[in-house]
Scaffold this motif. Structure first.
Motif, PDB file in Angstrom:
ATOM      1  N   ASP A  20      36.804  -7.089  59.472  1.00 61.82           N
ATOM      2  CA  ASP A  20      37.603  -6.596  58.347  1.00 61.82           C
ATOM      3  C   ASP A  20      36.869  -5.494  57.580  1.00 61.82           C
ATOM      4  O   ASP A  20      37.470  -4.503  57.161  1.00 61.82           O
ATOM      5  N   LYS A  45      47.728  -5.440  54.372  1.00 62.09           N
ATOM      6  CA  LYS A  45      47.558  -6.457  55.404  1.00 62.09           C
ATOM      7  C   LYS A  45      48.260  -6.064  56.697  1.00 62.09           C
ATOM      8  O   LYS A  45      47.722  -6.249  57.791  1.00 62.09           O
ATOM      9  N   ARG A  73      46.171  -3.520  58.400  1.00 58.65           N
ATOM     10  CA  ARG A  73      44.998  -4.178  58.968  1.00 58.65           C
ATOM     11  C   ARG A  73      45.364  -4.920  60.239  1.00 58.65           C
ATOM     12  O   ARG A  73      44.664  -4.833  61.258  1.00 58.65           O
ATOM     13  N   MET A 106      43.842  -4.105  63.785  1.00 62.66           N
ATOM     14  CA  MET A 106      42.986  -5.130  64.371  1.00 62.66           C
ATOM     15  C   MET A 106      43.426  -5.405  65.813  1.00 62.66           C
ATOM     16  O   MET A 106      42.594  -5.491  66.735  1.00 62.66           O
TER      17      MET A 106
END
Length: 458
Positions: free
Chosen positions: A219, A251, A254, A258
């Protein structure tokens, strides 16, 4: 067991159960999941019913049945299911773990980066990274040291990912995030186990504490990438998420990045390691490959234009992906009762589709454990059901990065083979570690120890 894989659903399966073992396969799955899955296909045929703990599983192995599940009418009655729900603790809600509109949203943002013209434009960066990879192997040779092949192949794929999709070189990040990925992959697959899903991630058991530390590293890394793009936008995937028309939360950004970061480098890096390892262990195949790249390239780096003239290189890559499929298992979950090959699949049952098992199906692959690139001559490919080979899946959920991955693998294999030969360190046998990806494992660590030798010296 012979079954009619072409039979149309009749609605009369009448709760007819597929064949399978009476024992619970939980321990077998924990010990060696690919061996269990391949064994079930061998013993029970194209559809096998079994249990892992409380979960009812149906393994579907024949291409015709897989087509029914992934692209036929049954597709709308399937979701990612309980295994992928566990992965959300790591990946969040990205392309890998979502369904429906949420999945389409991530797909629509990502799709422009994977169009043919964009991939063509990425080739110089891929070639440059492959040349640097060969140089890194040469440096190990000059220092006379053994090294971790996985570390080098991960460096290459992270570097390519950075240059092509994340807008900056990321090769140095392998030392920052590589250990977190290595530790995190076993934790991911454990999150698919209902035993772990029943325990909230905030409970301080060892599994959750390790997961928390791993996620903190990744993160922080992604937060740095996102912040850098906020200050300096460029035409890449990160900016695509930041500029999404509908507006995405931090989020969501992310989670999308990710998934792309982990899936975009770990599986390709693993596949490249397997391919180079196989060449180190099969001199006849290696020499044939070397003769091809020497004839076509003549000492220069491989480019996109060279690839049609390197058919054996592609055959080696394709055979490596057959024997060592990067994602060896695709779970799904039935949202209503289904009928497959005359057998009843109850609501809530998990369906396993395994490239590892299907790539060893005796109807399509002779002597399947042997490494034989000649399986992929044009003539033999034309004779075979094209869905018997699915290292990237197929249907609408096929890996969006398939073509970039193939390009990276072919360019790297040709570039390295032209300059270097690899040798295994004696006494270091390699097997697999099938967590989320089908990763090489060398006891006691997770690595492949090799030495490199310039070809002019061999």
């Amino acid at each position: 067991m012979a079954i009619d894989v072409t039979a149309k659903p009749t609605g009369t399966a009448a709760r007819r159960k597929a064949p399978g073992p009476s024992r619970n396969c939980f321990l077998d799955y924990q010990r060696d999941a690919p061996r269990l899955i391949a064994g079930l296909q061998t013993e029970y045929g194209d559809i096998a019913r079994f249990r892992i703990g409380p979960m009812l599983i149906h393994l579907v192995s024949h291409p015709e049945l897989i087509r029914q599940v992934l692209v036929g009418s049954d597709t709308r009655h399937l979701k990612r299911g309980i295994f992928y729900d566990g992965f959300k603790a790591y990946f969040g809600d990205g392309l890998l773990t979502t369904d429906g509109d949420q999945w389409k949203r991530h797909r629509d943002i990502s799709r422009p980066m994977f169009q043919a013209k964009r991939i063509e434009d990425m080739t110089p960066a891929i070639t440059d990274a492959a040349v640097t990879l060969a140089g890194r192997l040469r440096a190990h040779s000059e220092q006379g040291e053994a090294f971790d092949l996985i570390h080098e192949t991960m460096w290459y794929t992270i570097e390519v990912l950075g240059r092509t999709l994340f807008g900056s070189a990321l090769g140095d990040a392998v030392d920052r995030v590589g250990p977190a990925v290595q530790v995190g992959m076993p934790l991911i697959i454990q999150r698919g186990n209902p035993m772990y899903q029943a325990i909230p991630t905030w409970v301080p058991i060892p599994h959750n504490l390790k997961l928390r530390r791993t996620l903190a590293v990744l993160d922080d890394f992604l937060a740095d990438v996102i912040e850098d793009h906020r200050r300096n936008p460029r035409s890449d995937l990160v900016t695509g998420y930041l500029d999404a028309d509908a507006g995405m939360s931090t989020k969501e950004i992310r989670d999308g990045l990710m998934t792309t970061f982990l899936a975009g480098h770990e599986t390709t890096g693993t596949s490249l390691a397997w391919t180079l390892w196989q060449l180190a262990n099969t001199p006849t195949i290696r020499r044939t490959l070397e003769a091809e790249v020497d004839s076509v390239l003549g000492g220069r780096p491989a480019t996109l234009e060279d690839l049609p003239n390197l058919p054996y290189t592609r055959m080696v890559v394709e055979e490596s992906l057959r024997v060592y499929p990067p994602i060896w298992l695709y779970p799904r979950q039935a949202t209503q009762d289904l009928e497959i090959a005359g057998y009843h699949i109850p609501t809530g049952s998990n369906l396993f589709i395994s490239p590892y098992a299907t790539h060893r199906h005796p109807e399509f692959w002779d002597n399947p454990e042997a490494f034989d690139p000649d399986r992929f001559t044009p003539e033999r490919v034309a004779e075979r059901d094209r869905h018997a080979y699915m290292p990237f899946g197929f249907g609408q959920r096929q890996c969006i990065g398939k073509h970039i991955a193939l390009l990276q693998l072919q360019v790297a294999v040709a570039t390295v083979a032209q300059e270097m030969r690899l040798s295994m360190v004696p006494g270091t046998p390699v097997t697999y570690d099938a967590k989320l990806s089908f990763r090489p494992r060398q006891a006691p660590g997770h690595t492949i120890s090799v030495t490199a030798h310039p070809r002019r010296d061999t």
